[in-house]
Design an enzyme around this catalytic site. Structure first.
Site, PDB file in Angstrom:
ATOM      1  N   LEU A 236       0.731 -27.145  29.757  1.00 30.71           N
ATOM      2  CA  LEU A 236       0.894 -28.487  29.214  1.00 30.71           C
ATOM      3  C   LEU A 236      -0.235 -28.743  28.214  1.00 30.71           C
ATOM      4  O   LEU A 236      -1.356 -29.092  28.577  1.00 30.71           O
ATOM      5  CB  LEU A 236       0.871 -29.525  30.341  1.00 30.71           C
ATOM      6  CG  LEU A 236       1.888 -29.326  31.479  1.00 30.71           C
ATOM      7  CD1 LEU A 236       1.887 -30.528  32.409  1.00 30.71           C
ATOM      8  CD2 LEU A 236       3.293 -29.069  30.941  1.00 30.71           C
ATOM      9  N   ASP A 237       0.087 -28.562  26.952  1.00 31.96           N
ATOM     10  CA  ASP A 237      -0.908 -28.621  25.890  1.00 31.96           C
ATOM     11  C   ASP A 237      -1.399 -30.049  25.674  1.00 31.96           C
ATOM     12  O   ASP A 237      -0.600 -30.990  25.574  1.00 31.96           O
ATOM     13  CB  ASP A 237      -0.294 -28.080  24.592  1.00 31.96           C
ATOM     14  CG  ASP A 237      -1.235 -28.196  23.412  1.00 31.96           C
ATOM     15  OD1 ASP A 237      -2.301 -27.564  23.455  1.00 31.96           O
ATOM     16  OD2 ASP A 237      -0.909 -28.940  22.469  1.00 31.96           O
ATOM     17  N   ALA A 238      -2.726 -30.203  25.597  1.00 31.95           N
ATOM     18  CA  ALA A 238      -3.359 -31.489  25.258  1.00 31.95           C
ATOM     19  C   ALA A 238      -2.846 -32.642  26.111  1.00 31.95           C
ATOM     20  O   ALA A 238      -2.781 -33.792  25.660  1.00 31.95           O
ATOM     21  CB  ALA A 238      -3.161 -31.801  23.768  1.00 31.95           C
ATOM     22  N   VAL A 239      -2.486 -32.351  27.342  1.00 34.06           N
ATOM     23  CA  VAL A 239      -1.813 -33.344  28.179  1.00 34.06           C
ATOM     24  C   VAL A 239      -2.715 -34.532  28.540  1.00 34.06           C
ATOM     25  O   VAL A 239      -2.214 -35.628  28.829  1.00 34.06           O
ATOM     26  CB  VAL A 239      -1.230 -32.678  29.445  1.00 34.06           C
ATOM     27  CG1 VAL A 239      -2.338 -32.264  30.408  1.00 34.06           C
ATOM     28  CG2 VAL A 239      -0.219 -33.579  30.130  1.00 34.06           C
TER      29      VAL A 239
END
Length: 585
Positions: A236-239
Site C-alpha cells: 500500500l504505497d504512501a498509505v
C-alpha cells in the site's frame, strides 16, 4: 420471506464502513463491496496469527523494465532471469508499478487495470507468479493528472467526477505533513469552475478522495483484478497520507487505519495466503502503529534500518543501531517486519528522527555527498526545507568511512550490510541493484533531472551477463550475496518470527542471538562494523557446552568454548549449534 441475518463477514464490514461513512447506509454499501469483490459473504474467516512465511522467504525488489534485452518485453526478460539465476535465492518478487504512467517512474498511474505495453502484459506478470510470490503496488493515495479519472473530474462526468480531494485555498493547511517542497494545492479549471485539488507529492499526482465510498469500491475492483492475475502480496504505497482533514497533519489519521483494516478483511477472506504491507516512510514509533492489533499490515517496512545501518558502517559505531533494535517490539505471530537497506527511492531520513542527533545526521549526509550522493528535501509545516532522503546507490554509499573517505573495504562493508539485513527478525528484501553492486547512475540523473534516478539504472542484459561472467565487483557481489541467501534460507533460527535478543559487545561489534520457534537451533550473529580487526571471546556468548558450534559462513568449527575470535574489517560470523539443510528447488 424475511431477509437472512448478515454473516460474520458482513457484520465486520459494516462496522468498518459505519466508522468511515457515518452518513451512508453501511449495510447496502457492505453488499456493494462484496459484490465488487466477487466475495461470498459466508466465506470462512482465515485463522488469525498465522505466519504466511518462513526463513526461506527473501524478496527481490525491481522495476518491470530494469533488465532489457533486444526484441523481448522487459517482463519476459525479468522472468527468465529470476527463474534461471535466483530460484535458490528468493521466494518473492516485488514488481514496482508496471502500469501506464505519466511521471515518477510508475507512481503516477494513468490506468490501474493494464500493464504498460512497453514492459509486457498481464500474462508476463502471471508467468512470474507461477514460480514466485508476486508483490504488486497499490498506488492508493493518488493517481496521474493524465488518467481517465482526472479527465472525467475536469469534465464533471463519472467515473471520476468526485474522485479527487478538493480543498479551500484559504483554509489553514499549515499543519499538513508531507514529503515534498512543491505547493500542496493545484488550481484546476473544470466544467464546474475553478477547483483546488490536493497534491501530496507532485502536481501530476492528484490525491484521491476516500471520503467518497465510490473510490473505495473502485479500488476493491482493482484489488480483485490483481488477485485474479496471481498477485498475493500488496504494497500500500504512501498509505499514511490517505485521509485528509484540513487543520490536522493529514497523516496517520484514524480513518486511514480503518481503511487498511477494511482492505485486510476483504483481501484475506478471498485469499488466506495474501499479505498486506504498508509503505509508511515516517518516524519509527508512528510506523509501528500500522501493525494495528495484528489486523492491519501483515508486514511493515523497517524504515529506520537503512540509515542506521549505513551510518554504523561508515562511522564504525553501532550504538544507535543497537539502541534502536533493542527498542523494537517482537512482532506478534502473523505479523513481521520487511527489512531492506536499499530501494528504488533514497535512504529515508525521517525514520532517523529521535535516533540520530543533528550533528550525526549532518555527518552522514556529508559523507554520502562525498561518495556521489544527492540530497532531497521536504517542507515542514513551518515552511522550512528539511532533509528528507539521500539519493545514492548502496554500493557507493558503502565505498568508505566518514573519517577516511573511500577505502579498500567497500566490498567487505557491502557484504556486511547484507549479512545484517538477512539475519534480523523479519523478511529480507533486496533491491535488484544491490545484487549486482550497481554504481551511481549520474548520467540518468542528468537525463531525467530527478535525484532518485541515481539508483534506477537500466541494465542491458548483454552488459549484465558480461559483468556477471567476468572477474568484476559485480560478479563478486552477485555470487557472494546469492550464497548468503542460500545459507539463510536453510536456518530455522532465521524464521522471520524467531526469537531475537540484542547482545552487548561494545560499540564496534554489532551482535544478536536468534532462536528457532521450536528452540532447537540457536544462532549468534556477530559483525565487525569497523575498518580495524576486532576481537571477542566466545565466553561472552554463553555457548551451550554440550553442542558443537559452527560458523555458517566459513564452516569453521569452534571447539574451544572459551576461545578468542578475531574478525577482520567488516567480517561477520553466524555461529550455530545446528546447521540447517537447504531445500533444493
Amino acid at each position: 420471506m424475511e431477509n437472512a441475518l448478515p454473516s460474520h463477514l458482513e457484520q465486520r464490514l459494516v462496522s468498518h464502513l459505519q466508522t468511515l461513512y457515518p452518513h451512508v447506509d453501511a449495510s447496502e454499501l457492505a453488499r456493494n463491496c462484496l459484490t465488487r469483490f466477487h466475495l461470498d459473504p459466508n466465506t470462512e474467516s482465515p485463522r488469525p496469527h498465522t505466519n504466511i512465511w518462513d526463513q526461506s522467504d527473501i524478496m527481490l525488489i525491481t522495476y518491470a523494465d530494469t533488465l532489457r534485452a533486444k526484441d523481448e518485453p522487459p517482463l519476459e526478460t525479468l522472468q527468465k532471469f529470476v527463474k534461471s539465476k535466483l530460484s535458490d535465492s528468493i521466494s518473492a518478487v516485488h514488481l514496482l508499478p508496471f502500469f501506464p504512467y505519466s511521471s515518477d517512474d510508475g507512481f503516477s498511474v494513468m490506468d490501474y487495470t493494464t500493464v504498460n505495453p512497453a514492459s509486457g502484459n498481464w500474462d508476463h506478470v502471471s508467468k512470474i507468479a507461477e514460480d514466485f510470490k508476486v508483490m504488486g503496488d497499490l498506488v492508493i493515495n493518488h493517481c496521474s493528472s493524465r488518467s481517465m479519472w482526472f479527465e472525467n473530474f475536469k469534465a464533471g462526468v463519472d467515473p471520476g467526477s468526485k474522485f479527487f480531494y478538493e480543498a479551500d485555498p484559504n483554509a489553514d493547511l499549515s499543519a499538513v505533513v508531507r514529503p515534498r517542497t512543491s505547493p500542496l494545492l493545484r488550481e484546476v479549471q473544470t466544467k464546474n469552475g475553478e477547483k483546488h485539488v490536493w497534491c501530496t507529492f507532485s502536481h501530476d499526482q492528484i490525491d484521491l478522495n476516500f471520503e467518497n465510498p465510490e473510490v473505495l469500491l473502485e479500488f476493491l475492483g482493482i484489488i480483485r483484478l490483481y488477485l485474479e492475475k496471481g498477485i498475493r502480496w500488496f504494497r500500500l504505497d504512501a498509505v499514511a497520507f490517505l485521509w485528509k482533514i484540513p487543520g490536522t497533519t493529514s497523516i496517520n489519521l484514524p480513518q486511514t487505519h480503518e481503511i487498511i483494516r477494511l482492505l485486510r478483511l476483504m483481501i484475506e477472506h478471498y485469499a488466506p495466503d495474501a499479505v498486506i504491507i504498508t509503505e509508511t516512510n515516517i518516524p519509527n514509533q508512528e510506523n509501528l502503529t500500522y501493525f494495528g492489533n495484528a489486523n492491519e499490515a501483515h508486514l511493515i517496512y523497517n524504515f529506520s534500518l537503512p540509515p542506521l545501518l549505513i551510518n554504523s558502517l561508515v562511522t564504525g559505531n553501532c550504538s544507535h543501531l543497537k539502541q534502536w533494535l533493542m527498542s523494537m517490539p517482537p512482532a506478534q505471530q502473523g505479523t513481521t517486519y520487511l527489512n531492506f537497506i536499499a530501494s528504488h527511492d533514497g535512504i529515508g531520513l525521517r525514520p532517523t528522527e529521535g535516533l540520530l542527533s543533528e550533528w550525526e545526521l549532518e555527518t552522514l549526509i556529508n559523507t554520502m555527498k562525498r561518495f556521489g550522493g544527492k540530497l532531497s528535501s521536504r517542507t515542514t509545516p513551518q515552511g522550512d526545507a528539511k532533509p528528507y532522503e539521500i539519493n545514492i546507490s548502496l554500493w557507493n554509499a558503502l565505498s568508505g568511512s566518514a573519517q577516511q573517505g573511500p577505502d579498500q573495504w567497500q566490498f567487505a562493508r557491502f557484504l556486511c550490510a547484507a549479512g545484517v539485513m538477512m539475519a534480523l527478525e523479519g523478511v529480507p528484501a533486496f533491491y535488484i541493484h544491490s545484487l549486482f553492486g550497481t554504481e551511481n547512475d549520474l548520467e540518468r540523473v542528468d537525463n531525467t533531472g530527478h535525484f532518485r534516478s541515481i539508483n534506477r539504472h537500466i541494465w542491458d542484459m548483454e552488459d549484465l551477463q558480461h559483468v556477471l561472467n567476468t572477474p568484476t565487483h559485480h560478479q563478486k557481489v552477485f555470487q557472494s550475496i546469492t550464497k548468503l541467501t542460500q545459507i539463510r534460507r536453510a536456518q530455522q533460527a532465521f524464521h522471520p518470527n524467531a526469537t531475537q535478543y540484542v547482545l552487548h559487545m561494545g560499540e564496534n561489534l554489532f551482535a544478536f542471538w536468534r532462536q528457532s520457534l521450536d528452540r532447537r537451533q540457536s544462532l549468534f550473529a556477530v559483525y565487525n562494523m569497523t575498518d580495524q580487526p576486532q576481537h571477542f571471546n566466545l565466553s561472552e556468548l554463553n555457548l551451550i557446552a554440550t553442542d558443537d558450534w559452527t560458523d555458517l559462513i566459513t564452516e569453521q568449527v569452534y571447539e574451544d568454548r572459551l576461545g578468542k575470535v578475531t574478525l577482520m574489517p567488516y567480517q561477520f560470523v553466524w555461529l550455530t549449534n545446528k546447521k540447517g539443510k537447504l531445500k533444493t528447488s
